[in-house]
Motif scaffolding. Structure first.
Motif, mmCIF file in Angstrom:
data_model
loop_
_atom_site.group_PDB
_atom_site.id
_atom_site.type_symbol
_atom_site.label_atom_id
_atom_site.label_comp_id
_atom_site.label_asym_id
_atom_site.label_seq_id
_atom_site.Cartn_x
_atom_site.Cartn_y
_atom_site.Cartn_z
ATOM 1 N N ALA A 17 -0.170 0.394 36.988
ATOM 2 C CA ALA A 17 -0.648 1.775 36.906
ATOM 3 C C ALA A 17 0.526 2.705 36.640
ATOM 4 N N LEU A 18 0.442 3.438 35.542
ATOM 5 C CA LEU A 18 1.533 4.327 35.158
ATOM 6 C C LEU A 18 1.040 5.757 35.006
ATOM 7 N N PHE A 19 1.922 6.682 35.336
ATOM 8 C CA PHE A 19 1.626 8.107 35.202
ATOM 9 C C PHE A 19 1.862 8.516 33.753
ATOM 10 N N ARG A 20 0.910 9.258 33.220
ATOM 11 C CA ARG A 20 0.991 9.605 31.803
ATOM 12 C C ARG A 20 0.750 11.088 31.575
ATOM 13 N N ALA A 26 -3.726 8.741 34.580
ATOM 14 C CA ALA A 26 -3.155 7.443 34.922
ATOM 15 C C ALA A 26 -3.590 6.441 33.860
ATOM 16 N N THR A 27 -2.724 5.485 33.561
ATOM 17 C CA THR A 27 -3.072 4.496 32.548
ATOM 18 C C THR A 27 -2.514 3.135 32.932
ATOM 19 N N ALA A 28 -3.163 2.083 32.456
ATOM 20 C CA ALA A 28 -2.667 0.731 32.702
ATOM 21 C C ALA A 28 -1.676 0.365 31.604
ATOM 22 N N ALA A 45 -6.059 1.511 36.990
ATOM 23 C CA ALA A 45 -5.113 2.620 37.126
ATOM 24 C C ALA A 45 -5.869 3.901 37.447
ATOM 25 N N ALA A 48 0.284 7.846 39.748
ATOM 26 C CA ALA A 48 -0.715 6.860 39.357
ATOM 27 C C ALA A 48 -0.685 5.728 40.371
#
Lengths: 231, 231
Positions: A199-202, A181-183, B199, B181
């Motif tokens: 919050a984004l899925f990476r 997960a990343t901002a 995140a 996320a």
DNA sequence: TAGTGGTCTAGACCACATT
DNA sequence: ATGTGGTCTAGACCACTAA
């Protein structure tokens, strides 16, 4: 004369006994010869059923020691890794691709360390977007080693994404994939239409072929994206 | 007389020809009979090799139509889903478990909808933490249907997490798992030792057995967690 | 209808790990 | 030493489906 007993039937019967508790976790199963006699099949048929059960993670086999029901059934999910285009189209949405930026230059230090590239290597850096029904779906940030894939220098990524191009060039490669997960940073937020810090899925993927590192890609998905599997 | 040609050797040879470009994507392979003659094996041996190649996603087979190299090799990652305890211990860290809270009550509407529970069902709700070397590792937020698992009402989750208990009670279940996320809420931030809104990587798992919904769990990992696989 | 893969059989030998 | 699974063979019949 009735038809043969199939390995599927044998497998199903054994499965029922395991799930039903007749052979609890840790239990020793009868040998292939005994089971073959019980089911009235050739030993190869029992063996075929057992191989499936091993693959399904329900059973462990050792020569001489025999076959045992796993104490903790091995759980593993199979995750399909399709092309973004296919993933989007499978959802019944219209796929669109867009190149954002592309340039060639020396590999930055962090990338050389990450990919294990030799010093002085050149890379092509590509930023692009994948849309589903006009909505931002995935932001792709890719680096391709020009030492390993010199054809990538002149390749045209305006109509087709670098992933599809690479899969065609090098269909059989080794991949290390990681999920996190990343901002959202400013660039991602802008392209994916979300707020800064969301919050984004990476997904990060590093691909090698014949021992040479080919490409490193960072895929950031739209807000709320989920990856799902069953097992 | 030399030993037999093994199915592994046959598989390796075919693999080399595919990866080497002798049989490019889309190409039609010789029939099993022809290959068996070429390699000097029984047809079953070639068949065994082919079954492996199908499973590896390199080849497609259809009766009468024959065997073809897949145009786009099917990429799939196998993800092991271990117990948190095992995952932590495999990293060489010391695992610690702690129960945060637990109570029994009526299932909230969103949970009934999500799990497909009938109205009026009771559930046990458990919050707990998993630590690695004293550092927060995973926050677990679990709901167990007491209709499906009545023993969970009185189970003691102070020393052992509900997951390990459930795996022992119902070793063989069907699972739907999803990865996403999420932004840390106040509770998660507190337990995982991160900032509000950070995140975080999240896994949601819904488990059923014999057609009955058993449990729904939301696992939130510490900041920076990655799930990795190779294929 | 004919050709391909899918499966089963009966037998054999081997590799391995426990005893 | 012995019993277990792992594999190979030669042959057979069947199921599917493209032509």
């Amino acid at each position: 004369m009735a038809g043969h007993v199939t390995y599927r039937e044998v497998k199903a019967t054994i499965l029922d006994r395991i799930k039903g508790g007749a052979w609890p976790p840790g239990a020793l199963l009868p040998s292939e010869v005994e089971l073959a006699a019980e089911f009235g099949t050739a030993r190869a048929t029992v063996s075929r059923a057992m191989r499936d059960l091993v693959e399904d993670g329900l059973v462990e086999r050792k020569r001489k020691a025999g076959t045992r029901v796993r104490k903790m059934p091995l759980r593993q999910a199979r995750l399909d890794i399709p092309l973004v285009r296919v993933e989007v189209e499978d959802q019944g949405a219209v796929y669109r691709y867009a190149l954002v930026a592309s340039h060639v230059g020396a590999a930055p230090d962090w990338l050389r360390a990450r990919m294990g590239l030799p010093g002085g290597g050149e890379v092509r850096h590509i930023l692009c977007m994948h849309f589903a029904d006009g909505q931002p779906y995935q932001f792709e940030d890719r680096w391709i080693s020009l030492d390993s894939a010199p054809d990538a220098r002149a390749a045209d990524f305006t109509a087709e994404g670098p992933n599809e191009w690479l899969v065609r060039q090098v269909p059989y490669s080794n991949v290390e994939i990681s999920f996190s997960a990343t901002a959202a940073d400013a660039e991602q937020a802008q392209h994916l239409g979300c707020a800064l810090g969301d919050a984004l899925f990476r997904v990060e993927r590093q691909t090698s072929w014949d021992g040479r590192e080919l490409t490193f890609v960072r895929l950031t998905y739209h807000r709320g994206y989920r990856m799902t599997a069953r097992y």
